[in-house]
Structure formats: structure tokens, C-alpha cells
Motif scaffolding. Structure first.
Motif, PDB file in Angstrom:
ATOM      1  N   UNK A 296       0.857  -1.185   0.000  1.00 24.48           N
ATOM      2  CA  UNK A 296       0.000   0.000   0.000  1.00 24.48           C
ATOM      3  C   UNK A 296       0.894   1.235   0.000  1.00 24.48           C
ATOM      4  N   UNK A 297       0.307   2.365  -0.346  1.00 29.02           N
ATOM      5  CA  UNK A 297       1.011   3.642  -0.266  1.00 29.02           C
ATOM      6  C   UNK A 297       0.277   4.559   0.699  1.00 29.02           C
ATOM      7  N   UNK A 298       1.070   5.306   1.457  1.00 25.16           N
ATOM      8  CA  UNK A 298       0.510   6.335   2.332  1.00 25.16           C
ATOM      9  C   UNK A 298       1.204   7.652   2.009  1.00 25.16           C
ATOM     10  N   UNK A 299       0.452   8.774   1.978  1.00 27.45           N
ATOM     11  CA  UNK A 299       1.091  10.064   1.691  1.00 27.45           C
ATOM     12  C   UNK A 299       2.173  10.382   2.721  1.00 27.45           C
ATOM     13  N   UNK A 300       3.294  10.900   2.218  1.00 32.14           N
ATOM     14  CA  UNK A 300       4.393  11.274   3.104  1.00 32.14           C
ATOM     15  C   UNK A 300       4.205  12.669   3.670  1.00 32.14           C
ATOM     16  N   UNK A 301       3.694  13.568   2.830  1.00 29.17           N
ATOM     17  CA  UNK A 301       3.474  14.948   3.248  1.00 29.17           C
ATOM     18  C   UNK A 301       2.162  15.460   2.702  1.00 29.17           C
ATOM     19  N   UNK A 302       2.087  16.773   2.510  1.00 33.49           N
ATOM     20  CA  UNK A 302       0.875  17.414   1.999  1.00 33.49           C
ATOM     21  C   UNK A 302       1.131  17.927   0.588  1.00 33.49           C
ATOM     22  N   UNK A 303       0.134  17.769  -0.263  1.00 36.51           N
ATOM     23  CA  UNK A 303       0.237  18.285  -1.624  1.00 36.51           C
ATOM     24  C   UNK A 303      -1.086  18.857  -2.071  1.00 36.51           C
ATOM     25  N   UNK A 304      -1.044  19.831  -2.975  1.00 37.26           N
ATOM     26  CA  UNK A 304      -2.284  20.432  -3.472  1.00 37.26           C
ATOM     27  C   UNK A 304      -2.121  20.806  -4.932  1.00 37.26           C
ATOM     28  N   UNK A 305      -3.246  20.878  -5.634  1.00 35.32           N
ATOM     29  CA  UNK A 305      -3.249  21.270  -7.043  1.00 35.32           C
ATOM     30  C   UNK A 305      -4.648  21.750  -7.390  1.00 35.32           C
ATOM     31  N   UNK A 306      -4.743  22.533  -8.459  1.00 38.07           N
ATOM     32  CA  UNK A 306      -6.040  23.046  -8.899  1.00 38.07           C
ATOM     33  C   UNK A 306      -6.001  23.308 -10.400  1.00 38.07           C
TER      34      UNK A 306
ATOM     35  N   UNK B 282      -5.940  16.398 -11.333  1.00 39.13           N
ATOM     36  CA  UNK B 282      -5.638  17.271 -10.205  1.00 39.13           C
ATOM     37  C   UNK B 282      -5.122  16.452  -9.022  1.00 39.13           C
ATOM     38  N   UNK B 283      -5.775  15.341  -8.736  1.00 37.48           N
ATOM     39  CA  UNK B 283      -5.417  14.547  -7.561  1.00 37.48           C
ATOM     40  C   UNK B 283      -4.019  13.950  -7.694  1.00 37.48           C
ATOM     41  N   UNK B 284      -3.699  13.432  -8.861  1.00 35.94           N
ATOM     42  CA  UNK B 284      -2.370  12.838  -9.025  1.00 35.94           C
ATOM     43  C   UNK B 284      -1.273  13.893  -8.980  1.00 35.94           C
ATOM     44  N   UNK B 285      -1.572  15.093  -9.449  1.00 37.23           N
ATOM     45  CA  UNK B 285      -0.598  16.185  -9.327  1.00 37.23           C
ATOM     46  C   UNK B 285      -0.343  16.500  -7.854  1.00 37.23           C
TER      47      UNK B 285
ATOM     48  N   UNK C 206      -5.557   3.945 -16.441  1.00 41.03           N
ATOM     49  CA  UNK C 206      -6.597   4.942 -16.179  1.00 41.03           C
ATOM     50  C   UNK C 206      -6.159   6.077 -15.267  1.00 41.03           C
ATOM     51  N   UNK C 207      -4.971   6.020 -14.702  1.00 44.79           N
ATOM     52  CA  UNK C 207      -4.528   7.107 -13.832  1.00 44.79           C
ATOM     53  C   UNK C 207      -3.419   7.903 -14.502  1.00 44.79           C
ATOM     54  N   UNK C 208      -3.482   9.221 -14.434  1.00 49.96           N
ATOM     55  CA  UNK C 208      -2.537  10.054 -15.167  1.00 49.96           C
ATOM     56  C   UNK C 208      -1.193  10.186 -14.460  1.00 49.96           C
ATOM     57  N   UNK C 209      -0.138   9.754 -15.129  1.00 46.66           N
ATOM     58  CA  UNK C 209       1.200  10.045 -14.631  1.00 46.66           C
ATOM     59  C   UNK C 209       1.648  11.424 -15.108  1.00 46.66           C
ATOM     60  N   UNK C 210       1.124  11.857 -16.252  1.00 54.43           N
ATOM     61  CA  UNK C 210       1.392  13.212 -16.725  1.00 54.43           C
ATOM     62  C   UNK C 210       0.211  13.672 -17.552  1.00 54.43           C
ATOM     63  N   UNK C 211       0.161  14.973 -17.769  1.00 52.72           N
ATOM     64  CA  UNK C 211      -1.012  15.564 -18.428  1.00 52.72           C
ATOM     65  C   UNK C 211      -1.219  15.010 -19.833  1.00 52.72           C
ATOM     66  N   UNK C 212      -0.161  14.946 -20.622  1.00 52.60           N
ATOM     67  CA  UNK C 212      -0.305  14.516 -22.011  1.00 52.60           C
ATOM     68  C   UNK C 212      -0.825  13.087 -22.077  1.00 52.60           C
ATOM     69  N   UNK C 213      -0.233  12.196 -21.278  1.00 56.03           N
ATOM     70  CA  UNK C 213      -0.656  10.796 -21.262  1.00 56.03           C
ATOM     71  C   UNK C 213      -2.130  10.679 -20.898  1.00 56.03           C
ATOM     72  N   UNK C 214      -2.533  11.438 -19.897  1.00 55.01           N
ATOM     73  CA  UNK C 214      -3.912  11.332 -19.426  1.00 55.01           C
ATOM     74  C   UNK C 214      -4.904  11.867 -20.444  1.00 55.01           C
ATOM     75  N   UNK C 215      -4.599  12.997 -21.063  1.00 52.36           N
ATOM     76  CA  UNK C 215      -5.525  13.573 -22.030  1.00 52.36           C
ATOM     77  C   UNK C 215      -5.696  12.660 -23.233  1.00 52.36           C
ATOM     78  N   UNK C 216      -4.609  12.019 -23.656  1.00 47.92           N
ATOM     79  CA  UNK C 216      -4.720  11.055 -24.751  1.00 47.92           C
ATOM     80  C   UNK C 216      -5.630   9.910 -24.336  1.00 47.92           C
ATOM     81  N   UNK C 217      -5.474   9.469 -23.073  1.00 50.32           N
ATOM     82  CA  UNK C 217      -6.293   8.383 -22.534  1.00 50.32           C
ATOM     83  C   UNK C 217      -7.780   8.758 -22.536  1.00 50.32           C
TER      84      UNK C 217
END
Length: 684
Positions: free
Chosen positions: A452-462, A566-569, A668-679
């Protein structure tokens, strides 16, 4: 008649299926007692169960004790099938925990009792196999008190232990030692009883003590212990009296609103779906149109999801007509026109029903889930013939209906399908089931550990609506923060609830849970709080002729498509730590082999504690990564002359040392914007 929904639980091979047979025989339901070894028992009806002599699927049978109809649910004892036990717990009124008089309290026994106590399910303990060589009374009672239930009460004595003539004799009302023991145990929860005993013990009647024993047992404060043998029948009559006297009958208003829980789903001979429902309230009749609600969009604390990513969203409410009903009576299910509160029924016609769904009115207090650890292994299922890929996915989807925790996971990019497992035996059963029921020959890749993964710190994006490069008609801002271990995933709002339509907020929340199924390293992300910090939308707009224009109006799809980006960023900004599952083990080995075993444990990254030696046997407890348990099981017979005994159970997650393992990702999860938009474009 009153109804009691009773679970039979035990460590594998403690004899619970044999006890079920004996109870059915004693109640007059069956004329001959079936044999697990011969595959002739009532509850092990699957061909695989008969072949292997183990319970794989929970099964329901019914019998009467005086004016009580007992719906007895026989559950698997092997830890690979703990998911079956998981689903049964929420529908029980009481339980019988079976312990072997020879092996005593085992690893799975402790796991089960801890869960029964946490859920406050009234439980009797039945110590089976008093007729077997090596059976013990005092030692087993001591271990029950020390390892299972401090407030345990032995209800009788034994004679002839370890012989075919072993007998069990219930304590009588005039047994002073038994009366004193009852006072000692019951007074912990009843000060008035203690005061009466101290003032004048002669005024404390045996009837009052028995009434208080029943009351405290029904509140799960006390656990009466019975001894006997399912094979010879010794002690089974006393156990049946205890079931009738000490466990609570089902509660529920037959005239109230319809409410129930689905705990099992199976397929009939024609492929029709059959739902096993515990009725909590009301009455369901044939031809009723039944509403049912699913919470599959919420995965707080869940470490997996059996459903593929769905851009349309998760369902919440469904409705279907009940076409047939069976109710459990006198051993098996019989067709009836209705099923009422307290009963267990089989319902036909609910084509979209799933395990865990609630029918009718949802419970005021949600049923607790996640009683046991999630599966810690996964494997890729490989069809024997490439042309069978479609049929394999369909077959596995049906198996996932019956066991959602196999977590069917489709990787479209690699054209592979994975399933989650509790152990290697479960893999063998899946393989045999696919061959026998679906005619599919499959093999498996080597099992790998699920981290499993747990967040190490805090991150935000919009991303703001109308601002490049955001292509969606939605504003979404998210912040992800670490949360306490074991808390799961929580979704919070820092925006006004009325800032946009609730359906859009719900779309964001559901997509957050879906997206966190795969974190930065491909593992499920848990123990975090996701807060929505920004929101915005364009209201519904139409052309002059009244036709809705999607290009001018926000839809739920815009929010579902934007949220993963947004969430993956935000998650990449926060960073994650990968944790691996650790098991707590106990080893019993010949004392002279302890030294040679230590280097092997070190190589397997096990962390042993201080050993204890009793005679010629050394007992050793410690921790070991889940990934190394199977290897230890395979090595143990050769290292210990076949005399080593290993007990192992999931204990916790620990951070991975060194380079964290990466799980192959789906697309189905975006590692980067270009990859995700193509998806997204491809899916649309």
C-alpha cells in the motif's frame, strides 16, 4: 417460532463441519452423519470441497431446538478463505467458536475471537475432539483464558480424555465449585450480584446465577466453554442446551419497513443470480419490487476494488422484482411466498445485486466492514489459449460476484487480468473452479505481495475552468494530507456545499476513491484526507431552440475526467511511502534444530523474538514479510524433519526498506497531463 442465526467458526481442521453434521443429526434433520473425509456432509456441497475435505464457501442449514429455528452458517476455517467469514459476521446473532482439544488455541482461533469480541457477537466455545489421543482439558482451558477470553466459564467436566469413551458431564446446580466460579466471573459485570454473595451466599440462588450467565453471554461479556466430540456426540446435547439458553434470538419487526443485508451471492443451474439475505426488518414477498442500495463508491479503509474504472460513475440505487423466495427450514431451503425479519432467505430476480448491498431501508447504523486484513498477494491469470481471454474475464467476473475480495483487476494495455489472494491454496481453488465450471485451462504467474502507499506529506493542485491547458468545463482544487494509520480515505469540503450541484461534488468524491486505487508506485493509497479546495462550473445552457449544448455546459463527466489529473498532481507533490504487509508467526520446532534454523529466518528477513524451550520443543515467535511466508512454509518440513509447526497471520504494514517495489499500472490514472488527455480522448 423464534429464529437464531448462528455462525460456526474455527481454525482449519478443528472439526466445525463435523460438528454441524452432529447438530443436524441430534436435531433429527438427517438420519446419517456425513463424513468430511468421504465428502458426504450437508454443508460441503461443492465438488472441490468434497475432494479436498475443507470448507471453501459458507453454507446455511437449518434445524430446530425446541421453539427456536436455528439457521446455522458453516464457514471456512482455512485462512485463505477468510473472506467468506468476513461476509457472514454482519448477519449473526451468535456464534460457536470451535477449538481442538488436541491442538488447542491456534493462530486463526485468536484472529476469529478477537473479531467476535470487537463486534460484540455472543459466542460459545466448543472444545472438540476430546476422544482423540493427546486431548487435554486443563491446558486448553488455561490457553482459552490466556489467549482468547479471560471471562470464560467451563460448563462441565470430562472423563476418559483421549479415548473413544470420552464423556462430558455438565456441572450441576449443587456443584459448589461451579457456583463459586460463576460468581467470580459474573461479579465483574454485576456489583449487585457480588454484594449479595458477600452478604449471604446462601441467598444467591442458582437460577439467578444462570439468568445472569445468560444475560452476560448475550452481551458478549462472558464466554461459556463446552467440551465434547463431534464424532462420538459427547457433549453435543449440552452444547445445544447452551445455544438455546444462552444465545439471543433474532430481533426485528416483521411489520416494519423492509431492511436486509446481502451476505452471499451464487449462481443457479441456469446461471441466474441468487442472493442470500438476512432480513433485519419487514417482510419481502414474491413479486415485490425491491429497492437495494450499494456503497461501492465508498472505499474508506478498503485496500482494493473489484470493479474496473468506470467514467460513468458508481451506482447507488437499484430496483428489481423478486421472482422467487426460499427460506431455511428443517435442514435446507424450501420455497415460500415471503421471508420476514430475523430470517435468512434466498432471493431470485435481483440481477444486479452484489455482496454487501442493503435491501429496502438502509441501516441507521452502517454495518461495520473490514473485520479482517485484506488479501496480501496477487497474481496474473493466464489463459491456456489466447482466444479464451474474453471468456476468462467473464468467468472471473462471476467469481468476483461471489468473492469481491479477489479484486478483479484488468490491465488493458498489457491485456492481462490479475486477482488478489490470501494464499496459494486459494489460487489452486480458482484454477480448479475455472476448469470444472467454465471449461477454462489457466495458469498463474508467481504470486507477488500487495503493498500500500501512504502520503508522506501534503500536496495540493487546482485546475480552473476556462483557463488553458484545462480542456474540461470544471474547476477542481484538491489537497491531500496524511491521516492516522487505519483511518482509510476521507473526503472533505472547504468549498460551500451549495457552490455547485451536489451531483458534481459527488462525482469528484467518487472519482477520488477510484483514482487512489493506484498511487505513484501503482499501489492503493490509503490513510489520507482529500479536501476539495476549489470548485466551479458553467450552468446548463441551451441554444435558442432549446437544445442542450454540452460545449457550453458543465457535466458530471467533466468533473470525473478532471479530478484524476488534479489529484495525481497533488499526490506527486505530497509524495508517498510504500508499505509492505508483515505477518506475526509462531514456530514450534525440535529444540536441537533451533540453531540451524536461525540463518534461514535471517535470509527470509524474519525478526524472531526470544525463544522458549519446553522439553524437546522450542517455541519461537516473531515477524516476517508476507512475501516470504510461502517460502518458509515450503522449507520448514525439510529443516525440521517434518516436525515443525508454523502459525502465521497478518499483523501490520511496515515501510519498505530500500527501493520500493512498483506495481504494473493500468492505463486509467494520469502520470502526466499529455498521457492522461490522450487516454481520455481514447475512451470518449
Amino acid at each position: 417460532m423464534k429464529t437464531l442465526n448462528l455462525g460456526i467458526l474455527a481454525h482449519v481442521d478443528a472439526g466445525k463441519t463435523s460438528l454441524t453434521e452432529r447438530l443436524l443429526h441430534a436435531a433429527g434433520v438427517i438420519d446419517e452423519i456425513g463424513s468430511v473425509d468421504q465428502g458426504s456432509t450437508q454443508t460441503d456441497s461443492l465438488a472441490l470441497e468434497r475432494q479436498r475435505g475443507i470448507t471453501i464457501k459458507s453454507a446455511v442449514v437449518s434445524f430446530a431446538i425446541d421453539d427456536i429455528t436455528v439457521n446455522l452458517i458453516d464457514t471456512p476455517g482455512h485462512p485463505d478463505f477468510i473472506a467468506e467469514v468476513e461476509r457472514v459476521l454482519n448477519v449473526l446473532d451468535g456464534a460457536v467458536l470451535v477449538v481442538s482439544a488436541v491442538e488447542g488455541v491456534q493462530a486463526q482461533t485468536r484472529v476469529l475471537m478477537r473479531t467476535l469480541q470487537r463486534l460484540r457477537i455472543p459466542t460459545l466455545v466448543f472444545v472438540n475432539k476430546i476422544d482423540r489421543s493427546g486431548a487435554q482439558y486443563d491446558r486448553v482451558l488455561r490457553h482459552i483464558s490466556e489467549k482468547l477470553a479471560p471471562s470464560s466459564v467451563p460448563m462441565g467436566s470430562t472423563d476418559g480424555l483421549g479415548t473413544r469413551d470420552a464423556r462430558y458431564t455438565p456441572y450441576a446446580a449443587d456443584d459448589k465449585e461451579f457456583r463459586s466460579l460463576l460468581v467470580d466471573v459474573l461479579a465483574d459485570q454485576d456489583d449487585a450480584l457480588l454484594a449479595a454473595y458477600v452478604e449471604d451466599e446462601t441467598t444467591l440462588s442458582y437460577e439467578r446465577l444462570r439468568d445472569q450467565l445468560a444475560a452476560q453471554t448475550r452481551q458478549a461479556f462472558v464466554h461459556p466453554v463446552f467440551f465434547g466430540s463431534a464424532i462420538t456426540g459427547a457433549g453435543v446435547g449440552a452444547l445445544m442446551d447452551g445455544i438455546r439458553e444462552l444465545l439471543p434470538a433474532a430481533q426485528g419487526d416483521v411489520d416494519g419497513p423492509v431492511s436486509g443485508t446481502v451476505f452471499k451471492v451464487e449462481r443457479g443451474p441456469a446461471g441466474e443470480k441468487i442472493a442470500y439475505v438476512r432480513m433485519l426488518s419487514g417482510t419481502v414477498r414474491t413479486r415485490d419490487r425491491l429497492n437495494f442500495r450499494s456503497d461501492h463508491g465508498k472505499h474508506d479503509g478498503d485496500l482494493g476494488n473489484p470493479h474496473e474504472w468506470n467514467p460513468v460513475g458508481n451506482r447507488t440505487d437499484e430496483a428489481a422484482k423478486v421472482t422467487a423466495i426460499s427460506v431455511f427450514e428443517h435442514g435446507s431451503a424450501v420455497r415460500r411466498s415471503s421471508v420476514t425479519a430475523g430470517q435468512i432467505g434466498k432471493l431470485w430476480g435481483l440481477g444486479d445485486i452484489r455482496i454487501g448491498d442493503e435491501i429496502g431501508m438502509p441501516r441507521k447504523t452502517p454495518a461495520e466492514g473490514g473485520h479482517f486484513a485484506p488479501p496480501t498477494l496477487e497474481t496474473v491469470v493466464i489463459p491456456g489459449h489466447p482466444t479464451d481471454k474474453g471468456a476468462l474475464h467473464t468467468a472471473l467476473a462471476q467469481l468476483a460476484e461471489q468473492d469481491p475480495l479477489i479484486n478483479l483487476r484488468q490491465d488493458d494495455m498489457r491485456q492481462e487480468v490479475s486477482v488478489s489472494l490470501y494464499g496459494e491454496v486459494q489460487k489452486e481453488v480458482i484454477q480448479a473452479t475455472l476448469a470444472n465450471d467454465f471449461g477454462l485451462d489457466v495458469s498463474f504467474r508467481e504470486s507477488t505481495t500487495i503493498c500500500i502507499e501512504r502520503p508522506t506529506g501534503t500536496g495540493s493542485a487546482a485546475e480552473m475552468i476556462g483557463k488553458q491547458p484545462n480542456p474540461f468545463l470544471a474547476t477542481v482544487g484538491l489537497r491531500i494530507d496524511p491521516a492516522p494509520i487505519g483511518s482509510g480515505i476521507a473526503f472533505r469540503l472547504e468549498v460551500e456545499l451549495g457552490s455547485m450541484p451536489f451531483s458534481f461534488i459527488k462525482a469528484v468524491e467518487e472519482t477520488v476513491h477510484d483514482t487512489l486505487r493506484e498511487g505513484i508506485h501503482g499501489w492503493h493509497v490509503t490513510d489520507c484526507t482529500v479536501t476539495m479546495t476549489h470548485s466551479g462550473y458553467w450552468a446548463r445552457q441551451s441554444h435558442s431552440h432549446g437544445v442542450f449544448d454540452k460545449s457550453m455546459s458543465s457535466t458530471a463527466g467533466d468533473f470525473r475526467n478532471l479530478t484524476p489529473l488534479v489529484l495525481m498532481t497533488a499526490l506527486r507533490q505530497a509524495g508517498t511511502t510504500v508499505y509492505e504487509p508483515m505477518h506475526r508467526f509462531r514456530l514450534e520446532i525440535p529444540a536441537d534444530l533451533f540453531g540451524p534454523l536461525l540463518p534461514v529466518l535471517a535470509r527470509l528477513r524474519a525478526f524472531p523474538r526470544t525463544p522458549s524451550t519446553h522439553g524437546t520443543t522450542t517455541a519461537l515467535e516473531g515477524d516476517i514479510p508476507a512475501a516470504r511466508v510461502h517460502e518458509l512454509e515450503q522449507l520448514l518440513p525439510g529443516l525440521t524433519r517434518g516436525e515443525g509447526v508454523l502459525e502465521c497471520a497478518f499483523d501490520r504494514y511496515e515501510p519498505v526498506r530500500g527501493t520500493p517495489p512498483t506495481r504494473p499500472r493500468t492505463d486509467h490514472n494520469p502520470l502526466n497531463r499529455k498521457e492522461y488527455l490522450i487516454h481520455v480522448v481514447r475512451r470518449v
